[in-house]
Every structure is written in C-alpha cells, then in structure tokens.
Scaffold this motif. Sequence first.
Motif, short mmCIF file in Angstrom:
data_model
loop_
_atom_site.label_atom_id
_atom_site.label_comp_id
_atom_site.label_asym_id
_atom_site.label_seq_id
_atom_site.Cartn_x
_atom_site.Cartn_y
_atom_site.Cartn_z
N GLY A 142 0.79 -1.23 0.00
CA GLY A 142 0.00 0.00 0.00
C GLY A 142 0.82 1.27 0.00
O GLY A 142 0.39 2.27 -0.55
N ALA A 143 2.00 1.27 0.59
CA ALA A 143 2.84 2.47 0.64
C ALA A 143 4.20 2.12 1.20
O ALA A 143 4.37 1.09 1.85
CB ALA A 143 2.20 3.56 1.47
N GLU B 276 8.08 9.03 -4.39
CA GLU B 276 6.65 9.34 -4.59
C GLU B 276 5.80 8.74 -3.48
O GLU B 276 4.93 9.42 -2.92
CB GLU B 276 6.18 8.81 -5.94
CG GLU B 276 4.75 9.17 -6.25
CD GLU B 276 4.30 8.69 -7.63
OE1 GLU B 276 3.08 8.62 -7.82
OE2 GLU B 276 5.16 8.40 -8.49
N SER B 277 6.07 7.50 -3.13
CA SER B 277 5.29 6.86 -2.06
C SER B 277 5.61 7.50 -0.71
O SER B 277 4.70 7.70 0.11
CB SER B 277 5.59 5.36 -2.02
OG SER B 277 4.81 4.74 -1.02
N LEU B 278 6.86 7.82 -0.46
CA LEU B 278 7.23 8.46 0.80
C LEU B 278 6.54 9.81 0.95
O LEU B 278 6.07 10.16 2.03
CB LEU B 278 8.74 8.64 0.88
CG LEU B 278 9.56 7.36 1.07
CD1 LEU B 278 11.03 7.62 0.79
CD2 LEU B 278 9.37 6.81 2.47
N ARG B 279 6.48 10.57 -0.12
CA ARG B 279 5.87 11.90 -0.06
C ARG B 279 4.36 11.82 0.11
O ARG B 279 3.74 12.76 0.63
CB ARG B 279 6.19 12.69 -1.31
CG ARG B 279 7.60 13.21 -1.33
CD ARG B 279 7.85 14.07 -2.54
NE ARG B 279 9.15 14.74 -2.43
CZ ARG B 279 9.76 15.31 -3.43
NH1 ARG B 279 9.22 15.30 -4.64
NH2 ARG B 279 10.93 15.89 -3.25
N SER B 280 3.75 10.75 -0.31
CA SER B 280 2.30 10.64 -0.22
C SER B 280 1.83 10.28 1.18
O SER B 280 0.64 10.34 1.47
CB SER B 280 1.78 9.60 -1.21
OG SER B 280 2.16 8.29 -0.82
N ASN B 281 2.74 9.93 2.07
CA ASN B 281 2.37 9.54 3.44
C ASN B 281 2.52 10.69 4.41
O ASN B 281 3.30 11.47 4.46
CB ASN B 281 3.22 8.36 3.90
CG ASN B 281 2.79 7.10 3.18
OD1 ASN B 281 1.63 6.92 2.89
ND2 ASN B 281 3.75 6.26 2.88
#
Length: 64
Positions: A13-14, A59-64
């Motif tokens: 999921g992330a 990208e995934s790190l920034r979305s959390n």
Amino acid sequence: MQAAAQKLVAQEGAIDGLVVNAGTNIGKRAWGDVSPEDFSSVIAANLNGAFNSINAALESLRSN
C-alpha cells in the motif's frame, strides 16, 4: 529499483520509511593503491545506489 518499489507499494500500500544502505568495497583500499577505475566503481555503487533507492521510493514516501 523502480520496479521493486512499485511492487512493494502494490503489495503493502505504501512505503512509510526507507533505510538507504548501498555500498561496495575493493581489495586495495590504501589511497596509494586505489586506481581511478576502482574509485569510480565504489562511488558509482555507493552514491548511485543510494540515489536510485531514494528516487524509486520518493513518490510513495511523499504521499504519506
């Protein structure tokens, strides 16, 4: 690296955090014995490996 990050995001999921530990070593480590080619190889693995890991997960790190 990008494919691995995408697979991880698809499965979990992330990506919530990232520990960057990329590196390599050479046999002749004394400065007087290190050739320019050996030095370039170490820099390529150590710096490019870290950059590629961060870039793939960013990208995934920034979305959390």
